[in-house]
Design a protein around this motif. Sequence first.
Motif: not given
Length: 72
Positions: A9-13, A35-45
């Motif tokens: 969420q912080a990355v997205r903001e 990858y960025i989408s998954l990261l921003e939604t907390g689905q990716m380490n």
Amino acid sequence: MDIKRKFGQAVRERRKELKMNQEELAHRVGTDQGYISLLETGQMNTTLDMMEQICKVLDVRVGDLFSSADKS
């Protein structure tokens, strides 16, 4: 909310503050938009190396993103 979601969420903001889309961020850090989408939604380490790259592109310190994540 878990740490992956808070960080994402912080990355997205920050990305949106810079008026950057996911595709542009992905290109600049050497990955793909999914990858960025998954990261921003907390689905990716992410790795520490990727975290460092993302922070460089977003012009923010890693600690600042975690601070931002803690405030959410």
